[in-house]
Design a protein around this motif. Sequence first.
Motif, PDB file in Angstrom:
ATOM      1  N   VAL A  46      74.516  32.623  76.185  1.00  0.00           N
ATOM      2  CA  VAL A  46      75.226  31.377  76.480  1.00  0.00           C
ATOM      3  C   VAL A  46      74.232  30.224  76.611  1.00  0.00           C
ATOM      4  CG1 VAL A  46      76.723  30.189  78.124  1.00  0.00           C
ATOM      5  CG2 VAL A  46      77.111  32.608  77.615  1.00  0.00           C
ATOM      6  N   VAL A  47      73.136  30.452  77.330  1.00  0.00           N
ATOM      7  CA  VAL A  47      72.122  29.409  77.500  1.00  0.00           C
ATOM      8  C   VAL A  47      71.507  29.039  76.157  1.00  0.00           C
ATOM      9  CG1 VAL A  47      69.872  28.880  78.510  1.00  0.00           C
ATOM     10  CG2 VAL A  47      71.608  30.044  79.882  1.00  0.00           C
ATOM     11  N   LEU A  48      71.213  30.058  75.339  1.00  0.00           N
ATOM     12  CA  LEU A  48      70.645  29.793  74.022  1.00  0.00           C
ATOM     13  C   LEU A  48      71.630  29.003  73.169  1.00  0.00           C
ATOM     14  CD1 LEU A  48      68.161  30.339  72.250  1.00  0.00           C
ATOM     15  CD2 LEU A  48      69.298  32.415  71.434  1.00  0.00           C
ATOM     16  N   GLY A  49      72.922  29.324  73.270  1.00  0.00           N
ATOM     17  CA  GLY A  49      73.942  28.580  72.537  1.00  0.00           C
ATOM     18  C   GLY A  49      74.022  27.132  73.002  1.00  0.00           C
ATOM     19  N   ILE A  50      73.933  26.918  74.318  1.00  0.00           N
ATOM     20  CA  ILE A  50      73.958  25.548  74.851  1.00  0.00           C
ATOM     21  C   ILE A  50      72.718  24.779  74.394  1.00  0.00           C
ATOM     22  CG2 ILE A  50      73.847  24.174  76.965  1.00  0.00           C
ATOM     23  CD1 ILE A  50      75.516  26.364  78.322  1.00  0.00           C
ATOM     24  N   ALA A  51      71.567  25.464  74.388  1.00  0.00           N
ATOM     25  CA  ALA A  51      70.332  24.824  73.931  1.00  0.00           C
ATOM     26  C   ALA A  51      70.448  24.424  72.465  1.00  0.00           C
ATOM     27  CB  ALA A  51      69.148  25.770  74.130  1.00  0.00           C
ATOM     28  N   ARG A  52      70.987  25.334  71.636  1.00  0.00           N
ATOM     29  CA  ARG A  52      71.166  25.006  70.218  1.00  0.00           C
ATOM     30  C   ARG A  52      72.248  23.949  70.023  1.00  0.00           C
ATOM     31  NH1 ARG A  52      69.729  27.570  66.000  1.00  0.00           N
ATOM     32  NH2 ARG A  52      69.883  25.424  65.276  1.00  0.00           N
ATOM     33  N   MET A  53      73.212  23.872  70.949  1.00  0.00           N
ATOM     34  CA  MET A  53      74.224  22.818  70.891  1.00  0.00           C
ATOM     35  C   MET A  53      73.554  21.462  71.085  1.00  0.00           C
ATOM     36  SD  MET A  53      77.708  22.299  73.150  1.00  0.00           S
ATOM     37  CE  MET A  53      76.838  22.258  74.722  1.00  0.00           C
ATOM     38  N   ALA A  54      72.676  21.368  72.070  1.00  0.00           N
ATOM     39  CA  ALA A  54      71.957  20.115  72.295  1.00  0.00           C
ATOM     40  C   ALA A  54      71.085  19.773  71.099  1.00  0.00           C
ATOM     41  CB  ALA A  54      71.101  20.227  73.556  1.00  0.00           C
ATOM     42  N   ASP A  55      70.412  20.755  70.560  1.00  0.00           N
ATOM     43  CA  ASP A  55      69.580  20.543  69.379  1.00  0.00           C
ATOM     44  C   ASP A  55      70.425  20.116  68.182  1.00  0.00           C
ATOM     45  OD1 ASP A  55      67.615  20.904  67.269  1.00  0.00           O
ATOM     46  OD2 ASP A  55      68.493  22.885  66.962  1.00  0.00           O
ATOM     47  N   ALA A  56      71.606  20.751  68.017  1.00  0.00           N
ATOM     48  CA  ALA A  56      72.484  20.426  66.887  1.00  0.00           C
ATOM     49  C   ALA A  56      73.025  19.006  66.991  1.00  0.00           C
ATOM     50  CB  ALA A  56      73.634  21.423  66.808  1.00  0.00           C
ATOM     51  N   VAL A  57      73.293  18.549  68.218  1.00  0.00           N
ATOM     52  CA  VAL A  57      73.723  17.164  68.410  1.00  0.00           C
ATOM     53  C   VAL A  57      72.662  16.215  67.863  1.00  0.00           C
ATOM     54  CG1 VAL A  57      74.131  15.361  70.121  1.00  0.00           C
ATOM     55  CG2 VAL A  57      75.234  17.573  70.381  1.00  0.00           C
ATOM     56  N   GLY A  58      71.413  16.458  68.257  1.00  0.00           N
ATOM     57  CA  GLY A  58      70.329  15.595  67.809  1.00  0.00           C
ATOM     58  C   GLY A  58      70.089  15.678  66.316  1.00  0.00           C
TER      59      GLY A  58
ATOM     60  N   LEU B  93      64.157  18.154  73.337  1.00  0.00           N
ATOM     61  CA  LEU B  93      63.370  18.438  74.553  1.00  0.00           C
ATOM     62  C   LEU B  93      64.221  19.121  75.617  1.00  0.00           C
ATOM     63  CD1 LEU B  93      61.270  15.146  74.811  1.00  0.00           C
ATOM     64  CD2 LEU B  93      60.459  17.427  74.156  1.00  0.00           C
ATOM     65  N   ALA B  94      65.467  18.694  75.752  1.00  0.00           N
ATOM     66  CA  ALA B  94      66.374  19.347  76.701  1.00  0.00           C
ATOM     67  C   ALA B  94      66.600  20.808  76.309  1.00  0.00           C
ATOM     68  CB  ALA B  94      67.704  18.594  76.748  1.00  0.00           C
ATOM     69  N   SER B  95      66.689  21.058  75.015  1.00  0.00           N
ATOM     70  CA  SER B  95      66.847  22.424  74.531  1.00  0.00           C
ATOM     71  C   SER B  95      65.638  23.276  74.892  1.00  0.00           C
ATOM     72  CB  SER B  95      67.051  22.433  73.018  1.00  0.00           C
ATOM     73  OG  SER B  95      68.214  21.730  72.652  1.00  0.00           O
ATOM     74  N   ILE B  96      64.437  22.698  74.723  1.00  0.00           N
ATOM     75  CA  ILE B  96      63.210  23.423  75.073  1.00  0.00           C
ATOM     76  C   ILE B  96      63.221  23.811  76.538  1.00  0.00           C
ATOM     77  CG2 ILE B  96      60.713  23.177  75.363  1.00  0.00           C
ATOM     78  CD1 ILE B  96      60.724  21.403  72.864  1.00  0.00           C
ATOM     79  N   LEU B  97      63.601  22.885  77.400  1.00  0.00           N
ATOM     80  CA  LEU B  97      63.624  23.152  78.841  1.00  0.00           C
ATOM     81  C   LEU B  97      64.589  24.293  79.170  1.00  0.00           C
ATOM     82  CD1 LEU B  97      62.702  22.331  81.670  1.00  0.00           C
ATOM     83  CD2 LEU B  97      64.583  20.682  81.732  1.00  0.00           C
ATOM     84  N   LEU B  98      65.781  24.251  78.586  1.00  0.00           N
ATOM     85  CA  LEU B  98      66.760  25.304  78.829  1.00  0.00           C
ATOM     86  C   LEU B  98      66.246  26.672  78.391  1.00  0.00           C
ATOM     87  CD1 LEU B  98      70.071  23.543  77.726  1.00  0.00           C
ATOM     88  CD2 LEU B  98      69.540  24.373  80.021  1.00  0.00           C
ATOM     89  N   VAL B  99      65.680  26.730  77.194  1.00  0.00           N
ATOM     90  CA  VAL B  99      65.186  28.012  76.677  1.00  0.00           C
ATOM     91  C   VAL B  99      64.012  28.520  77.506  1.00  0.00           C
ATOM     92  CG1 VAL B  99      64.104  29.141  74.690  1.00  0.00           C
ATOM     93  CG2 VAL B  99      65.991  27.552  74.335  1.00  0.00           C
ATOM     94  N   GLN B 100      63.092  27.627  77.852  1.00  0.00           N
ATOM     95  CA  GLN B 100      61.907  28.031  78.607  1.00  0.00           C
ATOM     96  C   GLN B 100      62.267  28.600  79.976  1.00  0.00           C
ATOM     97  OE1 GLN B 100      58.713  28.302  77.817  1.00  0.00           O
ATOM     98  NE2 GLN B 100      58.249  29.011  79.887  1.00  0.00           N
ATOM     99  N   VAL B 101      63.218  27.966  80.634  1.00  0.00           N
ATOM    100  CA  VAL B 101      63.535  28.357  82.011  1.00  0.00           C
ATOM    101  C   VAL B 101      64.521  29.525  82.078  1.00  0.00           C
ATOM    102  CG1 VAL B 101      64.586  27.550  84.176  1.00  0.00           C
ATOM    103  CG2 VAL B 101      63.068  26.036  82.875  1.00  0.00           C
ATOM    104  N   LEU B 102      65.481  29.570  81.173  1.00  0.00           N
ATOM    105  CA  LEU B 102      66.607  30.495  81.353  1.00  0.00           C
ATOM    106  C   LEU B 102      66.731  31.600  80.296  1.00  0.00           C
ATOM    107  CD1 LEU B 102      69.311  27.856  82.367  1.00  0.00           C
ATOM    108  CD2 LEU B 102      68.045  29.394  83.873  1.00  0.00           C
ATOM    109  N   VAL B 103      65.881  31.583  79.286  1.00  0.00           N
ATOM    110  CA  VAL B 103      65.968  32.599  78.227  1.00  0.00           C
ATOM    111  C   VAL B 103      64.672  33.396  78.184  1.00  0.00           C
ATOM    112  CG1 VAL B 103      66.236  33.013  75.746  1.00  0.00           C
ATOM    113  CG2 VAL B 103      67.557  31.199  76.855  1.00  0.00           C
TER     114      VAL B 103
END
Length: 420
Positions: free
Chosen positions: A9-21, A193-203
């Motif tokens: 789920v976290v990885l999906g949210i991170a890729r969602m933020a990346d996909a927006v950008g 950058l927000a995606s990086i933070l999510l992946v680094q901390v929670l994945v």
Amino acid sequence: MVDTDRRVVVLGIARMADAVGNSFLIVVLPLYVASGAVTGGTFGLTEAFVSGLVLALFGFVSSVVQPIAGRLSDRAGKRKLFVIVGLAILALTDLAFSVAGSYVSLMLIRVIQGIAAALTITASIALVNELSASKSRGGNMGVYNALRLTGFGAGPLAAGVIVEGGPYQLSFGTNIQVSGFDAAFATAAFAALASILLVQVLVSDPEETMPTSDDVALAVRDQTGRHLLDPIFTLGLATLAMSTCIALLAPIQPTVNNRLGQGAILFSIQFAAFIGALAVTQPIVGTASDRLGRRLFIIAGLAFLVPTTLVQGIVVEPWQMIVARILQGVSGAMVFAPALALAGDLAKKGQSGAQLSVLTVAFGLGISFGQVISGFLIRYGFITPFAFGGALAVIGFVLVSTQVEEPTAESSVQTTGPAD
């Protein structure tokens, strides 16, 4: 979503933020070129063609590099690292657009972004696969894709608002103004950058993921001798057919609008209707495929894709096209999430990065092929591109029906993923 791994789920949210950008650029780059901010030679080509080439370079380079990137992450056994490195490069190159003043520099940035996306895409899908037990792989793939698609659909809408709202006055009493384009590029970089933070901390990489030096088992022919084609390669062909079908509408927007007597807003709704249906349906179908089997849904989805694609060449009212696009989104969901899950079931241990790249590459190539073939075939009648897409779906249906089987309990022992 009961069986969905939190990291998925976290990885999906991170890729969602990346996909927006990243999807920002679909809207922003053509406008940026047209604004006169980009100067220099166009190699004897029209400005519109070069603009399209700048956009297309991303997908082309990404498709070429994905199998290599997948193999490298297999060898390293560090999926998370590849995801973060790819996102970091995307963030830097998003900012680089603000100082790019020539077509050559734009193309160079898009090539680098294509390489970065290949690192992120292959490592992400391999990570989802390896975080999933076979009994939950379909649901996990569905949730991941749904979140990513939500970001991709929202990006262009947000980009238009940001660009038109510029220039922006910086606060703190300064006289510095930021153009709408620079604000859009900065927003895209911030999303990465927000995606990086999510992946680094929670994945985290699963403990089962280890470096491998085995030769990659990518094949066109079936190595067991039971069928003509390799099942993962066949699933790639089915994915290619599906993504070609869903890409037929966008390139012929003026013709569609003239035929249906509508404007850009209704076309946007029709385009978004497909993405919405695809995003909503994938987790449901993926979870159902965990219980009922993948192959059943893939075959049914390809069969349903035939009429839902063909009817788009027949409709005469805007609401009919909206309904057709929603149903096509459901069809696409029935193919994509189960196909990724089945390929994950079939992938050999330590090779999911390279083997699943067959499907991610096929999806990207299908989108590009659909856009090109639609623009070419429309001259032969409005229904022609959609009839072609329907024919491809029929071929995909036949191939999966005859060349793909569900893995047996014995054969699935070698696949990746936690123990059930």
